[in-house]
Design a protein around this motif. Structure first.
Motif, mmCIF file in Angstrom:
data_model
loop_
_atom_site.group_PDB
_atom_site.id
_atom_site.type_symbol
_atom_site.label_atom_id
_atom_site.label_comp_id
_atom_site.label_asym_id
_atom_site.label_seq_id
_atom_site.Cartn_x
_atom_site.Cartn_y
_atom_site.Cartn_z
ATOM 1 N N GLU A 261 29.976 8.688 31.408
ATOM 2 C CA GLU A 261 29.122 7.726 30.717
ATOM 3 C C GLU A 261 29.220 6.350 31.360
ATOM 4 O O GLU A 261 28.208 5.655 31.512
ATOM 5 C CB GLU A 261 29.502 7.646 29.241
ATOM 6 C CG GLU A 261 28.573 6.740 28.439
ATOM 7 C CD GLU A 261 28.878 6.747 26.959
ATOM 8 O OE1 GLU A 261 27.924 6.733 26.155
ATOM 9 O OE2 GLU A 261 30.072 6.760 26.595
ATOM 10 N N LEU A 262 30.416 5.930 31.757
ATOM 11 C CA LEU A 262 30.575 4.639 32.409
ATOM 12 C C LEU A 262 29.782 4.581 33.720
ATOM 13 O O LEU A 262 29.099 3.590 34.005
ATOM 14 C CB LEU A 262 32.056 4.365 32.690
ATOM 15 C CG LEU A 262 32.967 4.113 31.486
ATOM 16 C CD1 LEU A 262 34.411 3.957 31.949
ATOM 17 C CD2 LEU A 262 32.525 2.894 30.697
ATOM 18 N N ASP B 74 33.731 10.384 29.037
ATOM 19 C CA ASP B 74 33.772 8.922 28.999
ATOM 20 C C ASP B 74 33.535 8.326 30.379
ATOM 21 O O ASP B 74 32.773 7.355 30.534
ATOM 22 C CB ASP B 74 35.128 8.445 28.461
ATOM 23 C CG ASP B 74 35.237 8.586 26.950
ATOM 24 O OD1 ASP B 74 34.219 8.921 26.304
ATOM 25 O OD2 ASP B 74 36.341 8.382 26.419
ATOM 26 N N TYR C 95 38.298 1.857 25.654
ATOM 27 C CA TYR C 95 37.035 2.352 26.213
ATOM 28 C C TYR C 95 35.872 1.413 25.894
ATOM 29 O O TYR C 95 34.985 1.206 26.728
ATOM 30 C CB TYR C 95 36.728 3.759 25.681
ATOM 31 C CG TYR C 95 35.397 4.267 26.175
ATOM 32 C CD1 TYR C 95 35.252 4.698 27.486
ATOM 33 C CD2 TYR C 95 34.276 4.280 25.337
ATOM 34 C CE1 TYR C 95 34.031 5.139 27.963
ATOM 35 C CE2 TYR C 95 33.056 4.716 25.804
ATOM 36 C CZ TYR C 95 32.929 5.145 27.112
ATOM 37 O OH TYR C 95 31.716 5.568 27.574
ATOM 38 N N GLU C 96 35.847 0.839 24.694
ATOM 39 C CA GLU C 96 34.746 -0.039 24.308
ATOM 40 C C GLU C 96 34.630 -1.225 25.262
ATOM 41 O O GLU C 96 33.525 -1.651 25.626
ATOM 42 C CB GLU C 96 34.930 -0.541 22.877
ATOM 43 C CG GLU C 96 34.824 0.527 21.798
ATOM 44 C CD GLU C 96 36.058 1.417 21.724
ATOM 45 O OE1 GLU C 96 37.100 1.060 22.334
ATOM 46 O OE2 GLU C 96 35.975 2.476 21.062
ATOM 47 N N TYR D 235 33.241 -0.084 28.575
ATOM 48 C CA TYR D 235 31.793 0.127 28.445
ATOM 49 C C TYR D 235 31.064 -1.203 28.660
ATOM 50 O O TYR D 235 30.076 -1.282 29.396
ATOM 51 C CB TYR D 235 31.491 0.691 27.062
ATOM 52 C CG TYR D 235 30.054 1.107 26.844
ATOM 53 C CD1 TYR D 235 29.649 2.425 27.078
ATOM 54 C CD2 TYR D 235 29.105 0.193 26.397
ATOM 55 C CE1 TYR D 235 28.336 2.811 26.872
ATOM 56 C CE2 TYR D 235 27.789 0.569 26.193
ATOM 57 C CZ TYR D 235 27.407 1.886 26.432
ATOM 58 O OH TYR D 235 26.098 2.259 26.218
ATOM 59 N N LEU E 272 25.992 4.536 32.932
ATOM 60 C CA LEU E 272 25.577 3.253 32.382
ATOM 61 C C LEU E 272 25.482 2.214 33.484
ATOM 62 O O LEU E 272 24.481 1.480 33.583
ATOM 63 C CB LEU E 272 26.571 2.796 31.316
ATOM 64 C CG LEU E 272 26.365 1.380 30.759
ATOM 65 C CD1 LEU E 272 25.045 1.300 29.995
ATOM 66 C CD2 LEU E 272 27.537 0.968 29.876
ATOM 67 N N TYR F 147 28.480 -2.258 31.843
ATOM 68 C CA TYR F 147 27.123 -2.778 31.611
ATOM 69 C C TYR F 147 26.939 -4.134 32.288
ATOM 70 O O TYR F 147 25.951 -4.357 33.008
ATOM 71 C CB TYR F 147 26.878 -2.898 30.103
ATOM 72 C CG TYR F 147 25.532 -3.494 29.752
ATOM 73 C CD1 TYR F 147 24.400 -2.689 29.674
ATOM 74 C CD2 TYR F 147 25.388 -4.859 29.513
ATOM 75 C CE1 TYR F 147 23.161 -3.233 29.365
ATOM 76 C CE2 TYR F 147 24.160 -5.409 29.213
ATOM 77 C CZ TYR F 147 23.052 -4.592 29.137
ATOM 78 O OH TYR F 147 21.825 -5.141 28.830
#
Length: 354
Positions: A279-280, A276, A93-94, A97, A283, A101
């Motif tokens: 959030e993606l 998750d 996931y990191e 992310y 973002l 971005y």
């Protein structure tokens, strides 16, 4: 290496007694005589000059066949990293992310690279200043010097002129093409009605990558020597300058990966099912910016993207004809806009996507 539909790709390793590490390059050789290497080179030159988007560096090229390969070619430095397809769903996931971005920044940057004229970037015969080949005139002598600024022709007028141009080309092929002529007659009516509703009022053209898909995005886990997750974006062959809605198709794979086939652009603004994924999406939207949010999700701009593709590419295959039939049948009462769709366009013209 695995090539594409238009280029053969060869990996090259150059060793030297002076360096223990081999230098890595990629050789691209067009598969067809009609391939335009000048159009492959021009966007890379512009992006390296005007943006921070990571693209291949061209170290050598020849647009003629007067060389040992007896073919045009391009040699690029090889970018580290692996394609996002098919690996993306299994990434941590990191890393996803970071990708969301950085991809948002790519969308924002593309929207900031503008042109006075709509069309495709190309090089002059002497490999001098960059030029633009207008969509509605393929004569090599019709290119104009690339210039960053307000448009010389309003997007609505450009689109209508392009559709009329494509219709004239089909008419010139003779009466057997009358069914194609009828498609362009319908497209012209649709474009006129959409223009009357103000959908093409944004008075600029920006750089668009029509194939900004996972297969063309290279990534690697960030490190001290490589702080960014996206190490490179490939396949700028089809880059073009077009109205801003063309640069904003939602990258649904970020939050709604689909293993079964092409993504359905009618569904991109559905709420992702997990925190998750939500959030993606949020973002990416935040970084991509207000222009993306305006043009990405509304059905009016989804339809505008399809219409613009018909105008640029024409109707060259049975698949194109089927797609055109669906476009008109599902969204309009041929040749006029269906009243329910017209009402929806009016209601959503100035609406925000959420």
């Amino acid at each position: 290496m695995h090539g594409g539909g238009f280029n053969r790709i060869v990996g090259i390793f150059v060793t030297s007694s002076e360096s223990p590490t081999a230098s890595q390059y990629v050789l691209r050789v067009p598969r067809f005589d009609a391939s335009r290497l000048d159009r492959d080179l021009a966007p890379l030159q512009l992006l390296r000059r005007r943006s921070k988007i990571k693209v291949p560096e061209v170290t050598a090229f020849d647009t003629t066949s007067h060389n040992v390969l007896e073919s045009p070619y391009m040699i690029q430095t090889r970018i580290p990293g692996s394609p996002l397809f098919p690996a993306y769903p299994d990434l941590p996931y990191e890393l996803k992310y970071d990708i969301a971005y950085e991809l948002g920044r790519v969308f924002s940057e593309l929207n900031s690279i503008r042109s006075v004229v709509a069309g495709r970037l190309t090089l002059s015969p002497s490999q001098g200043p960059l030029r633009i080949q207008p969509f509605n005139n393929m004569d090599p002598d019709a290119t104009v010097l690339y210039e960053n600024g307000p448009p010389a022709q309003k997007p609505s007028d450009m689109l209508l002129a392009l559709l009329e141009y494509k219709k004239e080309l089909v008419v010139a092929e003779g009466p057997k093409q009358s069914f194609r002529v009828s498609f362009f007659d319908s497209f012209i009516v649709v474009a006129s009605e959409m223009s009357a509703r103000g959908l093409f009022d944004d008075n600029y053209y920006c750089l668009c990558h029509p194939d900004l898909e996972p297969r063309n995005i290279l990534v690697s886990p960030p490190s001290p020597t490589q702080p960014q997750a996206i190490t490179g974006i490939l396949d700028w062959d089809s880059a073009l300058f077009a109205p801003p809605f063309m640069s904003c198709p939602p990258p649904m794979w970020l939050w709604a990966w689909n293993d079964e086939g092409e993504e359905d652009e009618r569904l991109p603004n559905m709420t992702p099912p997990t925190p998750d994924l939500r959030e993606l999406k949020q973002l990416f939207e935040y970084v991509a910016g207000a222009t993306y949010l305006r043009f990405a999700y509304g059905p009016q701009y989804r339809l505008a993207r399809k219409l613009m593709r018909f105008a640029i590419d024409g109707l060259q295959s049975n698949e194109d004809l089927k797609s055109a039939e669906l476009f008109l049948a599902n969204n309009y009462r041929t040749p006029l806009l269906d009243s329910s769709v017209a009402d929806e366009l009016d209601a959503q013209k100035d609406a925000k996507p959420f």
